[in-house]
Design an enzyme around this catalytic site. Sequence first.
Site, PDB file in Angstrom:
ATOM      1  N   HIS A  60       0.837  -1.209   0.000  1.00 27.27           N
ATOM      2  CA  HIS A  60       0.000   0.000   0.000  1.00 27.27           C
ATOM      3  C   HIS A  60       0.877   1.268   0.000  1.00 27.27           C
ATOM      4  O   HIS A  60       0.710   2.149  -0.842  1.00 27.27           O
ATOM      5  CB  HIS A  60      -0.895  -0.034   1.251  1.00 27.27           C
ATOM      6  CG  HIS A  60      -1.830   1.114   1.382  1.00 27.27           C
ATOM      7  ND1 HIS A  60      -3.163   1.026   1.082  1.00 27.27           N
ATOM      8  CD2 HIS A  60      -1.643   2.399   1.785  1.00 27.27           C
ATOM      9  CE1 HIS A  60      -3.737   2.196   1.291  1.00 27.27           C
ATOM     10  NE2 HIS A  60      -2.833   3.058   1.715  1.00 27.27           N
ATOM     11  N   GLU A  61       1.819   1.305   0.930  1.00 26.55           N
ATOM     12  CA  GLU A  61       2.649   2.514   1.030  1.00 26.55           C
ATOM     13  C   GLU A  61       3.577   2.653  -0.179  1.00 26.55           C
ATOM     14  O   GLU A  61       3.895   3.762  -0.592  1.00 26.55           O
ATOM     15  CB  GLU A  61       3.452   2.509   2.348  1.00 26.55           C
ATOM     16  CG  GLU A  61       2.588   2.483   3.619  1.00 26.55           C
ATOM     17  CD  GLU A  61       1.501   3.547   3.690  1.00 26.55           C
ATOM     18  OE1 GLU A  61       1.661   4.626   3.095  1.00 26.55           O
ATOM     19  OE2 GLU A  61       0.458   3.275   4.326  1.00 26.55           O
ATOM     20  N   HIS A  90       1.715   4.542  -2.721  1.00 22.12           N
ATOM     21  CA  HIS A  90       1.783   5.992  -2.469  1.00 22.12           C
ATOM     22  C   HIS A  90       3.145   6.540  -2.905  1.00 22.12           C
ATOM     23  O   HIS A  90       3.239   7.605  -3.508  1.00 22.12           O
ATOM     24  CB  HIS A  90       1.607   6.275  -0.973  1.00 22.12           C
ATOM     25  CG  HIS A  90       0.192   6.196  -0.482  1.00 22.12           C
ATOM     26  ND1 HIS A  90      -0.820   6.944  -1.025  1.00 22.12           N
ATOM     27  CD2 HIS A  90      -0.380   5.470   0.519  1.00 22.12           C
ATOM     28  CE1 HIS A  90      -1.956   6.688  -0.370  1.00 22.12           C
ATOM     29  NE2 HIS A  90      -1.721   5.792   0.559  1.00 22.12           N
ATOM     30  N   GLU A 116      -4.847   7.754  -2.811  1.00 24.75           N
ATOM     31  CA  GLU A 116      -5.304   6.456  -2.313  1.00 24.75           C
ATOM     32  C   GLU A 116      -5.576   5.494  -3.465  1.00 24.75           C
ATOM     33  O   GLU A 116      -5.449   4.282  -3.310  1.00 24.75           O
ATOM     34  CB  GLU A 116      -6.552   6.682  -1.450  1.00 24.75           C
ATOM     35  CG  GLU A 116      -6.818   5.618  -0.429  1.00 24.75           C
ATOM     36  CD  GLU A 116      -5.697   5.401   0.591  1.00 24.75           C
ATOM     37  OE1 GLU A 116      -4.835   6.286   0.767  1.00 24.75           O
ATOM     38  OE2 GLU A 116      -5.682   4.327   1.196  1.00 24.75           O
TER      39      GLU A 116
HETATM   40 ZN    ZN Z   1      -3.128   5.111   2.028  1.00 32.04          ZN
END
Ligand code: ZN
Length: 500
Positions: free
Chosen positions: A264-265, A268, A294
């Site tokens: 997830h990160e 980003h 997101e």
């Molecule tokens: Zn996030």
Amino acid sequence: MNQALVLLKERLAMMTDLNLTSSILNWDQTTMMPDGGSDSRGRQMATLAKLSHSLLVSEETGELIRQITPWAQTQPQENMDAAFVHEAARLRNLEVNVPSSLNSEMTEHYSRMYTAWTIARPNDDFAALKPLLVKSVELSKKFSDCFKNMDHPMDALIQYADFGVTVKSAKQLFSELRSQLVPLVKRVTSANQIDSSCLQGDFDETAQLEFCKTVARQLGYDFNRGRLDLSAHPFMTRLSGNDVRITTRAIRTDLTDCLFSVIHEVGHALYEFGINPVLDGNILAGGVSSGVHESQSRLWENHVGRGKPFWDYFYPILQKNFPHFEKFSQSHFIRAINKVDPGFIRVDADELTYNLHVMIRFDLECQLLEGTLSVRDLPDAWNARYKSDLGISVPNMKNGCLQDVHWFGGRLGGAFQGYTIGNILSAQLYDTAHHILPNMEQDFVIGDFSKLKAWLNTNIHQWGASISPDRLIKLSTHQDLSIHPYMTYLSEKYSSLYNL
Ligand code: ZN
């Protein structure tokens, strides 16, 4: 170059440096700093916030914007300098409403509150945080009162994270999604359940981090320009285009928490790494909105990281690193990591129920700011919604309203809509990329994710904040934000997994 433009860039580059310095202090606070440093750190960050704010709202900055705006208005939309002037004007128009003293008070309060939360949460101590939370609600209301002509007190906060979105438009989107999502959740939870016990074991934390680093690297995360550390709540922070850091946490009994947080990160971080380097140090050098940001993290976490092609490559590596998985087939593992299991924690939620967590938070925040819910009644209201929406009884506060850093480390209100917008957009973008690159998943099987990354670079990342979220969505997917690709994706995926 126009002299006013040069001077404006210089002033706002200074402001950006102050903000990035504050981000370093925040990164340090969440990864390294001893608890004792909390008060002075709050003060230091408040000082930086004050200096940054005064640079932006100063008369000199206003005058430079006034001088250069007529020129910017004659430029085509893709002119980066014109986009810079428009963004400077937009930011200044927001910030002139907010007194510097309020900004400093907020920064100092959130820094203290974060440390208090890290101590109170493990002890389930809502009483210790209650007065701080009351103050957070007061500060959010005070902040919101600085803006005139808002339909809802939270609109003032939302415009900072997701420009163009309001409580009204978010609620409309949520109700459209809810009407299709809830029946699907019901069908899935009534079907034969998936056995996910294979995910439970004893996994050395250091080995988890090493495996996660391998995954991050393979997805394109550059450790020469970033690092991975531990924090209570995983996050990504951009300190420059060449220094984009991520954090995670590791639970010994279940490595998926660490792994999917990292993917997830990384999503980003790839966004921030991919921003055109000419924008570095500029106010446009950052993700354009929390929803678009997101969409990047959820795209890599779910569409890539929970899919078969990804595990065709990584499952043998996982088994080699963690022999626990040798006795489980890859298909068994993939079913387990995609299990729908209504739970307490948003960040651990499966793809189907995740948005229900977001909608609960969004509604409760609205009520707190409207004054129809008091902080005292928050735990009961929280628990009642989890019972009615997810059918579960929350056993304690740490798995309830104290569960994550939101509400305890920054402004209360205005952030949660971005999570669901991001989920919706992730499917729309993945769908478009897949259409243009029909063979991209065949590359995932051999550990090559570069085509998808390059497509996102070209269509999303490089633009930073120079194109508005709505326009960026339209340019990259040739349609407005739509729940249809997302619902089609969820429906096909879970119908197949659960034999619906
Ligand atoms: Zn996030």
